[in-house]
Design an enzyme around this catalytic site. Structure first.
Site, PDB file in Angstrom:
ATOM      1  N   ASP A  95       0.859  -1.181   0.000  1.00 13.72           N
ATOM      2  CA  ASP A  95       0.000   0.000   0.000  1.00 13.72           C
ATOM      3  C   ASP A  95       0.893   1.228   0.000  1.00 13.72           C
ATOM      4  OD1 ASP A  95       1.100   0.188   2.519  1.00 13.72           O
ATOM      5  OD2 ASP A  95      -0.800   0.175   3.599  1.00 13.72           O
TER       6      ASP A  95
ATOM      7  N   ASP B 139       1.496   4.657   2.359  1.00 11.36           N
ATOM      8  CA  ASP B 139       1.133   5.276   3.635  1.00 11.36           C
ATOM      9  C   ASP B 139       1.595   6.730   3.658  1.00 11.36           C
ATOM     10  OD1 ASP B 139       0.451   2.613   5.032  1.00 11.36           O
ATOM     11  OD2 ASP B 139       2.528   2.271   4.409  1.00 11.36           O
TER      12      ASP B 139
ATOM     13  N   ASP C 149      -3.240   4.546   2.670  1.00 14.84           N
ATOM     14  CA  ASP C 149      -3.599   4.898   4.047  1.00 14.84           C
ATOM     15  C   ASP C 149      -3.195   6.347   4.307  1.00 14.84           C
ATOM     16  OD1 ASP C 149      -4.432   2.324   4.491  1.00 14.84           O
ATOM     17  OD2 ASP C 149      -2.695   1.736   5.707  1.00 14.84           O
TER      18      ASP C 149
HETATM   19  N1  DCT Z   1       1.387   0.925  11.668  1.00 19.02           N
HETATM   20  C1  DCT Z   1       0.962   1.484  12.854  1.00 19.02           C
HETATM   21  N2  DCT Z   1      -0.328   1.373  13.228  1.00 19.02           N
HETATM   22  C2  DCT Z   1      -1.217   0.717  12.440  1.00 19.02           C
HETATM   23  C3  DCT Z   1      -0.805   0.173  11.208  1.00 19.02           C
HETATM   24  C4  DCT Z   1       0.519   0.293  10.851  1.00 19.02           C
HETATM   25  O1  DCT Z   1       1.757   2.080  13.563  1.00 19.02           O
HETATM   26  N3  DCT Z   1      -2.479   0.605  12.851  1.00 19.02           N
HETATM   27  C5  DCT Z   1       2.784   1.066  11.282  1.00 19.02           C
HETATM   28  C6  DCT Z   1       3.597  -0.181  11.172  1.00 19.02           C
HETATM   29  C7  DCT Z   1       4.301  -0.091   9.853  1.00 19.02           C
HETATM   30  C8  DCT Z   1       3.744   1.136   9.175  1.00 19.02           C
HETATM   31  O2  DCT Z   1       2.762   1.669  10.031  1.00 19.02           O
HETATM   32  C9  DCT Z   1       3.164   0.884   7.822  1.00 19.02           C
HETATM   33  O3  DCT Z   1       2.293  -0.237   7.811  1.00 19.02           O
HETATM   34  P1  DCT Z   1       2.245  -1.208   6.564  1.00 19.02           P
HETATM   35  O4  DCT Z   1       1.852  -0.479   5.351  1.00 19.02           O
HETATM   36  O5  DCT Z   1       1.415  -2.371   6.957  1.00 19.02           O
HETATM   37  O6  DCT Z   1       3.747  -1.709   6.493  1.00 19.02           O
HETATM   38  P2  DCT Z   1       4.888  -1.352   5.464  1.00 19.02           P
HETATM   39  O7  DCT Z   1       6.141  -1.483   6.239  1.00 19.02           O
HETATM   40  O8  DCT Z   1       4.614  -0.065   4.799  1.00 19.02           O
HETATM   41  O9  DCT Z   1       4.786  -2.559   4.456  1.00 19.02           O
HETATM   42  P3  DCT Z   1       4.389  -2.512   2.898  1.00 19.02           P
HETATM   43  O10 DCT Z   1       5.622  -2.052   2.211  1.00 19.02           O
HETATM   44  O11 DCT Z   1       4.016  -3.907   2.541  1.00 19.02           O
HETATM   45  O12 DCT Z   1       3.240  -1.566   2.742  1.00 19.02           O
HETATM   46 MG    MG Z   2       2.841   0.288   3.661  1.00 18.72          MG
END
Ligand code: DCT
Ligand code: MG
Length: 398
Positions: free
Chosen positions: A233, A235, A322
């Site tokens: 995704d 973020d 997100d």
């Molecule tokens: N996080 C958080 N609280 C949440 C969800 C996520 O603090 N409710 C944090 C943990 C990692 C970061 O945010 C981003 O989440 P992901 O998108 O799930 O992880 P990513 O490391 O970006 O993995 P990807 O590259 O697969 O998106």
């Molecule tokens: Mg991510």
């Protein structure tokens, strides 16, 4: 006995010395240091873990076990293997022999046995058994759908369902809104998002957010901030410098995306920060910021370096996004929390709690010794409060 490394079909194999054609002399063996590795901390926040994983053969195997334990909700086993995999990811070079594991933290007997078997046979029978297990395969498939977690996946599995089409055409299954979107856009959102796609999404969000307020700043976080080229995704943290001005930002962003016809799914979560600020607050991994989980329609032409694909039926791709809006005084904590990796965050909190008697989450850092909240404007401030050397985002791939 001692081992030497050779390569077989591209994988490292340790062969017992007696089978080797060229035997190094015992004399030489005595004078060779046993691959001296610097002392490794048990906490990921005291290690620098880049994306350059020299022990992928082992960490990939451990990740299969971790995933399988997540499916069966075995938290204890997950914790142990996650820590072990994370230690291996931080090593500056591949493990050359079993002796290299000596002195490394978090490697339990199970992990050592798996590594040893991979050395000897090229693979781990325990991992191979999981990979060929029907339940594992099915849960992996089901949980790859946005909105489907291990519990739902398991429920479907126990009802005898094995394929996504079966779930979709089963009249007695009521998908929620998130899962329905997950099925509808499955083809796109199960594909990795590239950095160029993330950048293009960033431009769209920046443009719609600036209509709400010209002072909005937008920061790419998550895996892309850690230097990853692909993610599941995108973020973003959105922030407005004037305190209290952020109310209404995400509804306005969502509304504009909808009017532009590029909003495919949205789940807006209003801020619950007031609850968190009550005296009964608890520190947990869930944060209380205003946030939304979206699926947006990204026009292919907006992606830098895109190539026309005449075979493609569509000129857009659905992308998971997100957006999180922390208030200014929480910004540094939110940035640190949302930058991940998840394992790095877990160990930061564990380190704070066990080594510093402090509580850390995405909003604040609390010192239990002095009963005070420690303020921070930057991530560097937080590391300094914790008495930790600063770790750059690209070194947090624990
Ligand atoms: N996080 C958080 N609280 C949440 C969800 C996520 O603090 N409710 C944090 C943990 C990692 C970061 O945010 C981003 O989440 P992901 O998108 O799930 O992880 P990513 O490391 O970006 O993995 P990807 O590259 O697969 O998106
Ligand atoms: Mg991510």
């Amino acid at each position: 006995s001692w081992f030497t490394e050779s390569m077989e079909a591209g994988r490292p194999v340790l062969v017992e010395a007696k089978h080797c054609i060229q035997k190094p002399s015992l004399q030489l063996k005595k004078t060779l240091p046993a691959n001296p590795l610097p002392t490794v901390s048990q906490y990921a926040c005291q290690r620098r873990t880049t994306l350059d994983n020299h022990n992928k053969v082992f960490t990939d195997a451990l990740e299969v076990l971790i995933e399988n334990y997540e499916f069966s909700d075995n938290k204890g086993a997950c914790v142990g293997f996650r820590r072990a995999a994370s230690v291996l990811k931080s090593l500056p070079k591949p493990l050359r022999c079993l002796k290299d594991m000596e002195g490394l933290p978090c490697l339990g007997d199970d992990t050592k046995a798996i590594i040893e078997e991979i050395y000897e046979c090229g693979s781990s029978s325990r991992v191979e058994n999981i990979l060929s297990d029907e339940k594992y395969q099915t849960l992996k498939l089901f949980t790859s759908v946005f909105g489907v977690g291990p519990k739902t996946g398991d429920k479907w599995y126990r009802r005898g369902l094995r394929a996504l089409e079966q779930v979709h055409s089963e009249p007695s299954i009521q998908l929620n809104k998130m899962q329905a979107a997950g099925f509808l856009y499955y083809e796109d959102i199960s594909k990795p998002v590239s950095r160029a796609e993330a950048k293009a999404v960033g431009c769209i969000i920046e443009e719609v957010a600036s209509c709400f307020s010209s002072s909005v700043t937008i920061t790419l976080t998550g895996g892309f901030r850690r230097g990853k080229e692909f993610g599941h995704d995108v973020d973003f943290l959105l922030s407005i410098p004037e305190p209290g001005k952020e109310d209404g930002l995400l509804p306005a962003v969502i509304d504009r995306l909808r009017k532009q016809g590029i909003l495919l799914y949205s789940d807006l979560q209003e801020s619950t920060l007031q609850q968190w600020k009550r005296p009964s607050r608890c520190f947990d991994s869930m944060d209380h910021f205003q946030k939304c989980f979206l699926i947006v329609k990204l026009w292919t032409r907006l992606v830098e370096g895109h190539r026309e694909d005449p075979s493609s039926r569509r000129d857009w791709k659905a992308v998971r996004v997100d957006l999180v809006v922390p208030p200014v005084d929480c910004y540094a904590f939110a940035l640190l929390g949302w930058s991940g990796s998840t394992q790095f965050e877990r160990d930061l909190r564990r380190f704070a709690r066990l080594e510093r008697r402090m509580l850390l989450d995405n909003h604040a850092l609390y010192d239990k010794t002095t009963n005070t909240f420690l303020q921070a404007k930057t991530e560097e401030d937080i590391f300094a409060h914790l008495g930790l050397d600063y770790i750059e985002p690209w070194q947090r791939n624990a």
